[in-house]
Each structure stands twice: as structure tokens, then as C-alpha cells.
Motif scaffolding. Structure first.
Motif, PDB file in Angstrom:
ATOM      1  N   THR A  84      21.939  33.332   3.753  1.00 44.60           N
ATOM      2  CA  THR A  84      22.434  32.925   5.055  1.00 44.60           C
ATOM      3  C   THR A  84      22.091  31.805   5.680  1.00 44.60           C
ATOM      4  OG1 THR A  84      22.791  34.354   5.764  1.00 44.60           O
ATOM      5  CG2 THR A  84      23.868  34.104   5.002  1.00 44.60           C
ATOM      6  N   LEU A  86      20.873  31.643   8.714  1.00 40.33           N
ATOM      7  CA  LEU A  86      22.214  31.648  10.327  1.00 40.33           C
ATOM      8  C   LEU A  86      20.683  32.175  10.892  1.00 40.33           C
ATOM      9  CD1 LEU A  86      25.139  34.124   9.565  1.00 40.33           C
ATOM     10  CD2 LEU A  86      25.126  31.081   9.268  1.00 40.33           C
ATOM     11  N   PHE A  87      21.501  31.022  12.105  1.00 37.99           N
ATOM     12  CA  PHE A  87      19.995  31.205  13.495  1.00 37.99           C
ATOM     13  C   PHE A  87      20.581  32.627  13.927  1.00 37.99           C
ATOM     14  CE2 PHE A  87      19.761  26.308  13.416  1.00 37.99           C
ATOM     15  CZ  PHE A  87      19.390  26.202  12.439  1.00 37.99           C
ATOM     16  N   PRO A  88      19.281  32.888  14.478  1.00 35.80           N
ATOM     17  CA  PRO A  88      19.389  34.336  14.769  1.00 35.80           C
ATOM     18  C   PRO A  88      19.654  34.754  16.083  1.00 35.80           C
ATOM     19  CG  PRO A  88      17.501  34.549  14.285  1.00 35.80           C
ATOM     20  CD  PRO A  88      18.040  32.907  13.226  1.00 35.80           C
ATOM     21  N   HIS A  89      19.488  33.462  16.657  1.00 33.08           N
ATOM     22  CA  HIS A  89      19.955  33.426  18.879  1.00 33.08           C
ATOM     23  C   HIS A  89      20.387  32.045  18.825  1.00 33.08           C
ATOM     24  CE1 HIS A  89      17.473  29.787  16.449  1.00 33.08           C
ATOM     25  NE2 HIS A  89      17.513  29.161  17.854  1.00 33.08           N
ATOM     26  N   TRP A  90      21.428  32.409  17.437  1.00 37.09           N
ATOM     27  CA  TRP A  90      22.364  31.729  18.253  1.00 37.09           C
ATOM     28  C   TRP A  90      24.269  32.784  17.593  1.00 37.09           C
ATOM     29  CZ3 TRP A  90      21.943  25.188  16.210  1.00 37.09           C
ATOM     30  CH2 TRP A  90      20.795  24.951  17.085  1.00 37.09           C
ATOM     31  N   LEU A  98      26.545  23.532  13.596  1.00 32.52           N
ATOM     32  CA  LEU A  98      25.009  22.707  13.704  1.00 32.52           C
ATOM     33  C   LEU A  98      25.447  21.613  13.945  1.00 32.52           C
ATOM     34  CD1 LEU A  98      22.212  22.592  14.163  1.00 32.52           C
ATOM     35  CD2 LEU A  98      22.010  23.511  11.978  1.00 32.52           C
ATOM     36  N   ASP A 126      38.235  35.367  17.551  1.00 31.03           N
ATOM     37  CA  ASP A 126      37.988  35.646  19.040  1.00 31.03           C
ATOM     38  C   ASP A 126      36.962  37.173  19.092  1.00 31.03           C
ATOM     39  OD1 ASP A 126      40.542  34.567  20.392  1.00 31.03           O
ATOM     40  OD2 ASP A 126      41.941  36.034  19.726  1.00 31.03           O
ATOM     41  N   SER A 127      37.402  37.336  17.466  1.00 30.83           N
ATOM     42  CA  SER A 127      36.185  38.682  17.771  1.00 30.83           C
ATOM     43  C   SER A 127      35.091  37.903  17.273  1.00 30.83           C
ATOM     44  CB  SER A 127      36.667  39.791  16.969  1.00 30.83           C
ATOM     45  OG  SER A 127      37.292  39.500  15.472  1.00 30.83           O
ATOM     46  N   ASP A 130      31.883  34.507  19.117  1.00 30.28           N
ATOM     47  CA  ASP A 130      30.248  34.979  20.095  1.00 30.28           C
ATOM     48  C   ASP A 130      29.643  36.437  19.448  1.00 30.28           C
ATOM     49  OD1 ASP A 130      31.240  32.824  21.865  1.00 30.28           O
ATOM     50  OD2 ASP A 130      33.000  34.129  22.499  1.00 30.28           O
ATOM     51  N   LYS A 131      30.127  36.390  18.199  1.00 30.01           N
ATOM     52  CA  LYS A 131      28.711  37.437  17.792  1.00 30.01           C
ATOM     53  C   LYS A 131      27.356  36.751  17.068  1.00 30.01           C
ATOM     54  CE  LYS A 131      31.315  41.056  16.244  1.00 30.01           C
ATOM     55  NZ  LYS A 131      31.946  42.024  15.660  1.00 30.01           N
ATOM     56  N   TYR A 132      26.556  37.625  17.132  1.00 28.48           N
ATOM     57  CA  TYR A 132      25.068  36.969  16.690  1.00 28.48           C
ATOM     58  C   TYR A 132      25.116  37.512  15.378  1.00 28.48           C
ATOM     59  CZ  TYR A 132      24.097  35.267  21.137  1.00 28.48           C
ATOM     60  OH  TYR A 132      23.843  34.344  22.519  1.00 28.48           O
ATOM     61  N   HIS A 134      23.740  39.451  13.871  1.00 34.17           N
ATOM     62  CA  HIS A 134      22.956  40.173  13.297  1.00 34.17           C
ATOM     63  C   HIS A 134      24.133  41.435  13.501  1.00 34.17           C
ATOM     64  CE1 HIS A 134      22.195  41.892  17.601  1.00 34.17           C
ATOM     65  NE2 HIS A 134      22.277  40.764  17.621  1.00 34.17           N
ATOM     66  N   GLN A 135      24.880  40.667  14.503  1.00 31.06           N
ATOM     67  CA  GLN A 135      25.638  42.208  14.253  1.00 31.06           C
ATOM     68  C   GLN A 135      27.027  41.415  12.842  1.00 31.06           C
ATOM     69  OE1 GLN A 135      26.685  40.123  17.771  1.00 31.06           O
ATOM     70  NE2 GLN A 135      26.508  41.578  19.426  1.00 31.06           N
ATOM     71  N   ARG A 148      29.038  26.746   7.859  1.00 27.39           N
ATOM     72  CA  ARG A 148      28.385  25.982   8.797  1.00 27.39           C
ATOM     73  C   ARG A 148      28.302  24.983   7.546  1.00 27.39           C
ATOM     74  NH1 ARG A 148      22.517  27.383   9.865  1.00 27.39           N
ATOM     75  NH2 ARG A 148      21.987  28.494   8.126  1.00 27.39           N
TER      76      ARG A 148
END
Lengths: 314, 254, 396
Positions: A84, A86-90, A98, A126-127, A130-132, A134-135, A148
Motif C-alpha cells: 500500500t 500509505l504514509f504512516p504519519h498521515w 494526497l 466517521d470511523s 482520522d485513523k492512522y 497502523h490502525q 488514494r
């Protein structure tokens, strides 16, 4: 439309892709299949110029990819990779937004687009917004990866083993979702995989590669019925490929109208595959099945002879 | 051991060249410091004495090694022992405490530990050994824990599954697999202790730190250079020897 | 199986039994008539009698009782008790001072005995254990310890005036402040300079593989040389430079003083800084970088928006290691006249004045702990895997 003409890529003295020519029509899903190191990923990455080709021409909508500015080109092409990326800090929302942000869309439009895509891919805003990364579970992360790639509504999507790292069940459900998505969006997709079943299930056109060259290309059924050589035949599962062909054909394509004979006890849904029908026959010790519709009403019948014998194009 | 591994293994001389050279220089300097008198005379033309007079360099080196060696030996035994104990089922309760304490303890500067040991333990050789031991324990405990906990659980499961367990599993599976990490901890511990032991000269220990302190106090740069060169060479010898050991161990890596 | 009562917490039990033994068997304080004479140690029972000493065991035994059938509530009570005990120790010292020191001898001083040091240490371990059991955030522990520090601070001027450490401080409070500032200045200078230099070096190393090998070789070599030796080895060349190069001399460069200290600190600081910066920048997942490029980010965008933010926690970790190390090494630098808190340590060692040693060592310890805590918290804050999740709140 993507067209590769006599494209060659060398890394030092090694030729990774050798005079490869390929045409992917608009709205087509083209799968590049082959063993690892056959040059399929390299081919894919030459299209968005993550790798520059050594010789030949790559055209995109009639223009050479070399004529595009690298970044402009990539922003026009969706790109999905196995892990993936995915940027882990976003957050999920920021990851999806992006490319629109790179294209300087106004913020409200980006937000709207992100929500639209999350809905499209079954990620409740909703759920998840705002998750990162790694979640997320593997499947969820891959959905975000697809979202993306689709964010700026590109006509072309490049997918490099996008489902390779997922467990079989998640992989199958995501494949089904991609099929569903593609039937609505009609993107031009180039899809790299080493999993022949995945390619057979998804592709409009299958390109089998070996040592940097195309061995055979065509629709899945064409390849299954007439593999060019032993390599393709073994890629397609050797003697099992008959079963794979059966898995690509629907019962509705082979069934006959209900005969006046006694109705068969064993039933099979109309939209099941011949592979499933065969399994039902085997299980029920029957050589004749009643085909039923969604409401379980008999609409036809399928005999073993008919299942294995007749051709669709008769 | 396969042939390719053997081919990659250079001759013993090539492998041990660096530590042997440092060690040779160290011994040569410790024996022949007097021969360099003209050089030090040039550095410190005003002084009557230019070679540290209060003890033989070889004696200082021996004492330095003794203090560091005893402390390191004790630290390895106690540190590895403690880490092994708390990773056994019986000691598991103490694991979080030991892990946290070891990682927090490493925040303490070695000088401060040495300085704090003196009021409690007094002056002399033993207090220094105890201080070095206490401080040297921390990297060893920490690395041993990391090494033991970093072992792939499936390996341990397999060991248990095949009827190992208890002591054989510890000796034949866990410790060998954790050895590279443990050795890295011992290396850190010994390197720091060589430096800290030199500071022991300020609390009255007679070792390679003594010429430096004496040189600084008396304004004699020649003494300082003699002590500094010997400590530097000692540190390099020991550190490069450890590095080779790690390389040897790493070869059977996971 | 029926839910049994929880097993006793053996860690707390062991720590607190050790505390009770320490309380009874080790001297609590030592009393000296003046600075020169070594103090006479006194046990708790010699100060308040056996009844008092045994009563003093009660809190430790209470903790053991709480640990017998531990529940979260009991752990919380134990935590409160531990904090209370930490705050009660200065009161005990003050009481001992009032009982043991004749008010007519202003020179008399009170030394902190082994028992009190050990109790502080054991209570610290208790806090660590309880923090783990209650899964408290680090911040909570700091907040709990703040009032304890305040009590100690207040006690130093109310009741503990005769504590030798306080008297040593009284005697040189100006020097102390100057030393702290000097110490911090050297550390900040070395860390700041190594941050700039180290980042530059790491970036250059990423470009040139040759520089990477040589650079790490040299820095590893430097790190191996013991600090005292490096300070010493820098002494001679700098003295020579100061004697022969006028502008260096004018800048205040000497063989002794801040110059060799700063250079050596910088040399030591570079390795962790460069290593962490380098590893951090190289350690960013290639898939993430590839997808950043594949999405059409420019080189600058990839570096600033993806590589750098992802590398930042590990880089901060480098700053943390460097800072903690520099705080300790600066103490050694006092030997070559660089000033700072190390001065007190070495003066104290020279005069056999142990409380002067403490006056230098304790603040260094505190500085190291605080720097470690703050920078560690910052690194965790920036780590994406530790970021708070608004999503989880939204779902609940």
C-alpha cells in the motif's frame, strides 16, 4: 489508451524487458502475469516513468510518456502497490487526499472527494477518516491505497500486486470489489500479479510474460483453450486448466430450456460457474441439474454432457 | 559449515590483524615509553621530568586491566544471570521492573555513578570495581533481555515441542541465539568501563588515568599525553577484539 | 474455574521487605561536628529508640499487605503511599536533625545515611513497578513527583538547614548557579553544533558511499577513545595552536578550558547524531517512498513531506542520546578546566568532601533524567505509531 512499442529496458548488461509491444485499450483491465523476475513490474513502472525505458516508445493517449513532465504524468495515473505504501504519519483522509492536494484542488473539494471515495470503497468516514495506517487491517489499508490512487479521478490505474500481501479470504473479497468498481468506473487498468487465478478472475486481457518478453496474450478463455506453449499451459495450471475454464463460464451460458422429462432433484443457481455446477454433480452423484433463478424457480437444466461438451460459440 | 562460508572466512591473521596491531602498539608503548623521552622533552621543554615517574606504565596498565576485568566478569555473571532469571516463568514478575530500571539507569552519566559510589563506598580499588560493576551491569542486562526476548517465538515453540525446555533449551537454543546481542552489550559495558576506570584516578586509584590527572594538576602535558595514548590504545585494542568476536559470532547469524 | 483472588505481587513484597530491613539495619544519618571530621553514623533505633524504629517499619509492611491481594484500587493506594513516603523522608531527616544536632553548634552537619539512599532507590523502583501495573502515562508519574520535589525543596530551607549538602550549597550558591549555566551552555553548544554538522554529514554520506565508510570509521574510532584520554590528547595541540595562532588565542582558545572540552564533546556527539540521522533517513520504507514518487510528488516534496517527518523520531532519539551523553561528559571536562558541575565533583573528591561531590553529581543526574524524559517524550510524540487516534474515539 496505453501503447508500448518495441520497449526495451536494460539494467547494466542485463535486459529486463526485451522489445515488448503491448496495447491496452481504454476501459480494459490488462493483467501482466509471470514468474518473479520476468519483467512485469518493470513494464508497469515504465508506464509512469518510475523507471525510464531504454529503447522503444510508450504512448499514453497518443503522446509519448517522455513528453510529459514526470510529476504531471504520475498525478494523472493512479498507482497502487502491494504493501500500500500509505504514509504512516498521515491520517487515512490525508493519505487519500494526497494527489488532489498536489494538484492544488481547493480544500472543500478535496474533502468532498475524499468522503466520496471512502464511501465508494466501503470505509465509513466517521470511523476511518482520522485513523492512522497502523490502525488498519491489511484489507482496509489496501482499500485506502485504492482510494488514494483513484482520488484525482485518473483514467489510468497501475496496480502492482495490490492484493499480494493479503490473506486469501480478504484477497477474494477485494478482487470482487475491484471487479464491481471496474464495472462502474471503466478505468484503463494495468494489473501486475503472479497469481494466475487472480488474473483469470479479473482481467479482460491476460499477458503472460517470461524473461522480459510476452509469451502470449489474449482473453482468459482464449488462453485457457489454446495455450501457446507448455510454459503458458503450466502457468495456467497444467491439466487443471480445464477446471479453471469451467470456473470462468456461467451456468446460464450452457443451460438448455427445461425438458419435458422429470425435473432433476439437484439444483444449481443460474449465475453459478460451471466449476460449481460440476462440484454439485459430484456431490449429489447426479449427471443432470436443474438450473434455478434468484427466486429458486427452475429456469432450465444442465446435463453433464452439455457441461463438458458444447461450446459457447456454437 | 559449508564451503562458501569457509571461503568467506579469512585467515586468522587477517581477522585479528587490527586488535593485534593495537595490542602490539600498546605493549610497545608501555614497555618503551622511556625511549620516547626526546619526543616528550620537545613537548614539554620546561619540565625537569618528562616521563611519568610515580609508577611503571606496565603496572598501571595491569591495574587498569585488573579493575576493568574483574568488574566486567562480575557484571557478565550477574547481568546475564539476572536477565535469564527474569525471563524464566518463575521470575517473570520482575521482568518489567528490571527492564525499566536497566534502561533508565543507562541515563545516569558514568561519572555521576562513580562520584556517587565514593560517598557510599569510600575511596580505593574496591569502590571503583563496585561502581564499574553497577554501571557495567546496565548495558549487559538490557542487551541480554533484548536478545532473549528477540528470539523468534516459533523457534522456542519448536524447542519446547521437541521436548527441550528448562536448562537445555536455555543453553542450547536461547543463549546461543541471543549471543550476538549479549556480546554487543558486553562490548558497550567494557568500553565505557575502561573510560570510567581512568576517572578512578581522581578518587585515588592508581591506573592509566593517574598520569593524565597528575599531568593536568602539575601542568605537565607530557604526562597527559603518555596516559592518554595508553588509554586510547587500550580502548582500541579491546574494542576491536570485541568487534572481531562479534563478526565471528555473526557468521552463524540467524 | 472460579475467579480466584489475585496472586501476591512478589515484586512489591520483595522491595518493601528490603526497605524494612534497610530501615532497621543501615544508618539513617551521620552527624559530624564540622566539615573536616567524618560523621558518626546513627541507625533509626539510635535516634528514636526501638519502639519508634519498629513503628517506622509499619508503612513498609502496609505496602506488603496491599501487595498481598492486589487489585487496581489497592495499587492506587500503594502508589499514594509510595509518594507520601518519598515526601516523608525529608521530614524524617529534619526530625533526626532536630534530635541529634545540638543547636549550639552551628558547624554541625547532618549527612544522609545509606538507609535513606536505599529507601529512595527502592521507592523509585516501586514507582516503576506501580506505573507498569496501573499502565499510567509517563506524564502522570512526573506530575506525582513534582510535589515530592517541592517538599524536598522546601525542607532544604525549613528544618534541613543542617544537612551537609544544603550547607555546601549555601557556601557557594553563586558558584553553583554559574556552574549550572556553564554546564548547560557547553552541552547546548556541543549538541547544537553536532546537530548541524551531523545532519550535514549524514546528508553528504547519503550521496557518497565512500564518505559513508570513512566517516563512520572515524567517528566510531573517536567514540572508542575514553573521554579523559581524548581531553588529554587535545590538550597539547590546542596549547600549541593558542601559542602560535594569534586569532585563536584572542578567541580564548587554550590547551585547557572550554576549547578542548567543546571539541571533544563535539567529536563524541557526532557519532550518535550522524548515525541516527543517517539510519533514520535511510530507514524510511522504500514502499512508502516509491508510492510517494508514483503519486507524482517532486524530490523536494518527497524529502520534506515524507522522508523527513518519518525520520524525525529517530533523529530526535539521536539528539536524546547525544544530550544525555554530553551532560555526563561535560562533567569530565571540568578536569581540564572547562567549568561546569564537574568542578564540584572533582573538588569534592580532592577534599574528601562527599557532600560537595553530591552537589555536583545530583544536578547532573537530574539534568540527564530530565533531558532523557523530555526528548524521549518528543520522539514518541512524533512517532506515527504512537499518534493519538481520533478515529477510535469516533467509533466509541
Amino acid at each position: 489508451m496505453i501503447e508500448l512499442i518495441e520497449v526495451t529496458k536494460r539494467f547494466g548488461s542485463e535486459t529486463a524487458v526485451d522489445r515488448l509491444s503491448l496495447r491496452v485499450e481504454k476501459g480494459e483491465l490488462c493483467a501482466l502475469v509471470g514468474t518473479s523476475g520476468c519483467g512485469k513490474s518493470t513494464t508497469l513502472r515504465m508506464i509512469n516513468r518510475l523507471i525510464e525505458h531504454s529503447e522503444g516508445e510508450i504512448h499514453l493517449e497518443g503522446r509519448q510518456v517522455r513528453e510529459f513532465d514526470e510529476q504531471t504524468l504520475r498525478r494523472r495515473i493512479g498507482y497502487v502497490i502491494q504493501s500500500t505504501g500509505l504514509f504512516p504519519h498521515w491520517t487515512v483522509a490525508r493519505n487519500i487526499g494526497l494527489v488532489p492536494r498536489l494538484l492544488r484542488w481547493p480544500a472543500p473539494r478535496i474533502r468532498e472527494r475524499v468522503e466520496e471515495l471512502m464511501a465508494l470503497l466501503g470505509l465509513p468516514v466517521d470511523s476511518f477518516a482520522d485513523k492512522y495506517p497502523h490502525q488498519l487491517s491489511g484489507g482496509q489499508a489496501q482499500r485506502v491505497g485504492v482510494a488514494r490512487a483513484l482520488a484525482a479521478d485518473p483514467d489510468i490505474l497501475l496496480m502492482d500486486e495490490p492484493f499480494g500481501a493479503l490473506d486469501p479470504i480478504t484477497r477474494e473479497s477485494l478482487q470482487a470489489e475491484l471487479r464491481d468498481l471496474q464495472s462502474r468506473l471503466h478505468k484503463t487498468i494495468v494489473f501486475v500479479t503472479h497469481d494466475m487465478d487472480e488474473a483469470l478472475g479479473l482481467a479482460d486481457r491476460l499477458v503472460v510474460m517470461k524473461a522480459g518478453r510476452i509469451v502470449q496474450q489474449g482473453s482468459p478463455l482464449e488462453l485457457l483453450r489454446d495455450p501457446a506453449d507448455d510454459f503458458v499451459a503450466s502457468m495456467l495450471g497444467g491439466d487443471d486448466r480445464g477446471l479453471k475454464e469451467a470456473a470462468l463460464t456461467r451456468v446460464s451460458e450452457r443451460m438448455l430450456p427445461l425438458s419435458p422429462r422429470l425435473i432433476a432433484r439437484a439444483r444449481v443457481p443460474r449465475d453459478a460457474t460451471l466449476h460449481q455446477a460440476l462440484a454439485v454433480m459430484f456431490r449429489e452423484h447426479a449427471d443432470r441439474l436443474t438450473v434455478v433463478d434468484e427466486d429458486d424457480m427452475p429456469v432450465g437444466e444442465l446435463s453433464l454432457r452439455r457441461l463438458v461438451g458444447a461450446r459457447r460459440d456454437e | 559449515m559449508s564451503e562458501s562460508t569457509f571461503a568467506r572466512c579469512p585467515a586468522a591473521w587477517t581477522l585479528w590483524r587490527a586488535p593485534l596491531i593495537w595490542c602490539g602498539l600498546l605493549l610497545a608503548l608501555a614497555f618503551g615509553m622511556a625511549a620516547l623521552e626526546p619526543l616528550f622533552r620537545a613537548v614539554e621543554p620546561g619540565s625537569r621530568q618528562v616521563i611519568y615517574p610515580h609508577a611503571e606504565f606496565l603496572t598501571l596498565l595491569g591495574r587498569h586491566l585488573l579493575v576493568v576485568g574483574v568488574a566486567a566478569l562480575l557484571a557478565v555473571v550477574i547481568g546475564v544471570g539476572a536477565a535469564v532469571l527474569v525471563t524464566r516463568p518463575a521470575g517473570r514478575d520482575f521482568l518489567p521492573l528490571l527492564a525499566q530500571a536497566a534502561s533508565m539507569g543507562q541515563t545516569f552519566p558514568p561519572v555521576a555513578v562513580l562520584a556517587l559510589a565514593v560517598p557510599v563506598l569510600g575511596f580505593g580499588t574496591w569502590p571503583i570495581i563496585v561502581a564499574l560493576l553497577l554501571y557495567g551491569l546496565l548495558p549487559i542486562v538490557r542487551n541480554t533481555l533484548a536478545g532473549l526476548q528477540g528470539i523468534d517465538p516459533s523457534v522456542l515453540e519448536a524447542a519446547r515441542g521437541m521436548g527441550m525446555g528448562g536448562v537445555p533449551q536455555l543453553l542450547q537454543v536461547e543463549l546461543p541465539l541471543a549471543a550476538p546481542v549479549i556480546l554487543a552489550g558486553i562490548r558497550t559495558s567494557v568500553t565505557i568501563n575502561i573510560a570510567t576506570a581512568a576517572l578512578g584516578a581522581t578518587v585515588g586509584a592508581s591506573n592509566l588515568g593517574a598520569p593524565i590527572i597528575s599531568g593536568i594538576v602539575n601542568g605537565n602535558t607530557a604526562y597527559v599525553l603518555q596516559g592518554a595514548a595508553l588509554i586510547g590504545l587500550l580502548a582500541l585494542t579491546v574494542d576491536s577484539a570485541f568487534e572481531r568476536c562479534q563478526r565471528l559470532l555473526g557468521r552463524h547469524g540467524r | 474455574m472460579r475467579r480466584e483472588a489475585p496472586l501476591p505481587n512478589r515484586v512489591l513484597t520483595a522491595l518493601m521487605l528490603a526497605a524494612a530491613v534497610a530501615w532497621l539495619a543501615l544508618p539513617s544519618v551521620s552527624v559530624a561536628p564540622n566539615r573536616i571530621v567524618p560523621g558518626t553514623p546513627f541507625h533509626a533505633y539510635e535516634i528514636v529508640g526501638w519502639a519508634g524504629a519498629l513503628a517506622g517499619c509499619l508503612p513498609w509492611l502496609a505496602m506488603v499487605a496491599l501487595a498481598w491481594r492486589p487489585t487496581p484500587t489497592r495499587y492506587r493506594v500503594a502508589l499514594g503511599l509510595a509518594v507520601l513516603l518519598l515526601a516523608a523522608l525529608p521530614a524524617w531527616l529534619a526530625g533526626a536533625a532536630a534530635l541529634m544536632i545540638d543547636p549550639t553548634t552551628p558547624q554541625a552537619r547532618l549527612g544522609v545515611g545509606a538507609a535513606v539512599w536505599l529507601l529512595l532507590f527502592l521507592l523509585g523502583l516501586v514507582l516503576i513497578e506501580l506505573r507498569g501495573r496501573l499502565a499510567l502515562p509517563r506524564l502522570a508519574v512526573w506530575l506525582l513527583l513534582a510535589p515530592v520535589a517541592l517538599v524536598w525543596w522546601l525542607a532544604s530551607s525549613h528544618g534541613l538547614e543542617s544537612l551537609a549538602l544544603v550547607q555546601e550549597y549555601r557556601g557557594r550558591s553563586d558558584q553553583f548557579t554559574a556552574a549550572v549555566i556553564q554546564h548547560l551552555r557547553l552541552v547546548a553548544g556541543a549538541v547544537g553544533a553536532s546537530l548541524v554538522l551531523g545532519a550535514g554529514l549524514a546528508l553528504a554520506m547519503r550521496r557518497h558511499a565512500g564518505l559513508e565508510r570513512v566517516g563512520f570509521g572515524v567517528l566510531n574510532f573517536l567514540q572508542t577513545i575514553p573521554s579523559l584520554a581524548l581531553f588529554g590528547l587535545l590538550l597539547a595541540p590546542l596549547a600549541w595552536l593558542a601559542a602560535n595562532v594569534a586569532w585563536l588565542n584572542a578567541m580564548g582558545v587554550r590547551g585547557i578550558g572550554w576549547a578542548p572540552a567543546f571539541l571533544a564533546l563535539l567529536g563524541y556527539s557526532l557519532l550518535p547524531m550522524v548515525r541516527n540521522t543517517f539510519v533514520a533517513l535511510e530507514g524510511v520504507s522504500p514502499q512508502v517512498l516509491e508510492s510517494a514518487r508514483g503519486m507524482g510528488m517532486s524530490r523536494t516534496q518527497v524529502f520534506l513531506q515524507v522522508r523527513l517527518p518519518l525520520a524525525l523520531p529517530v533523529m530526535i532519539e539521536g539528539v536524546r542520546i547525544t544530550t544525555v551523553q554530553a551532560i555526563g561528559l561535560t562533567a569530565v571536562a571540568a578536569l581540564i578546566g572547562a567549568g561546569g558541575l564537574g568542578t564540584f565533583i572533582f573538588q569534592g573528591l580532592g577534599q574528601a568532601a562527599m557532600d560537595l561531590v553530591l552537589l555536583g553529581a545530583l544536578p547532573i543526574l537530574a539534568m540527564a533524567l530530565v533531558a532523557d524524559g523530555l526528548l524521549g517524550a518528543l520522539a514518541r510524540r512524533l512517532d506515527p505509531r504512537q499518534l493519538p487516534s481520533a478515529g477510535q474515539e469516533a467509533t466509541s
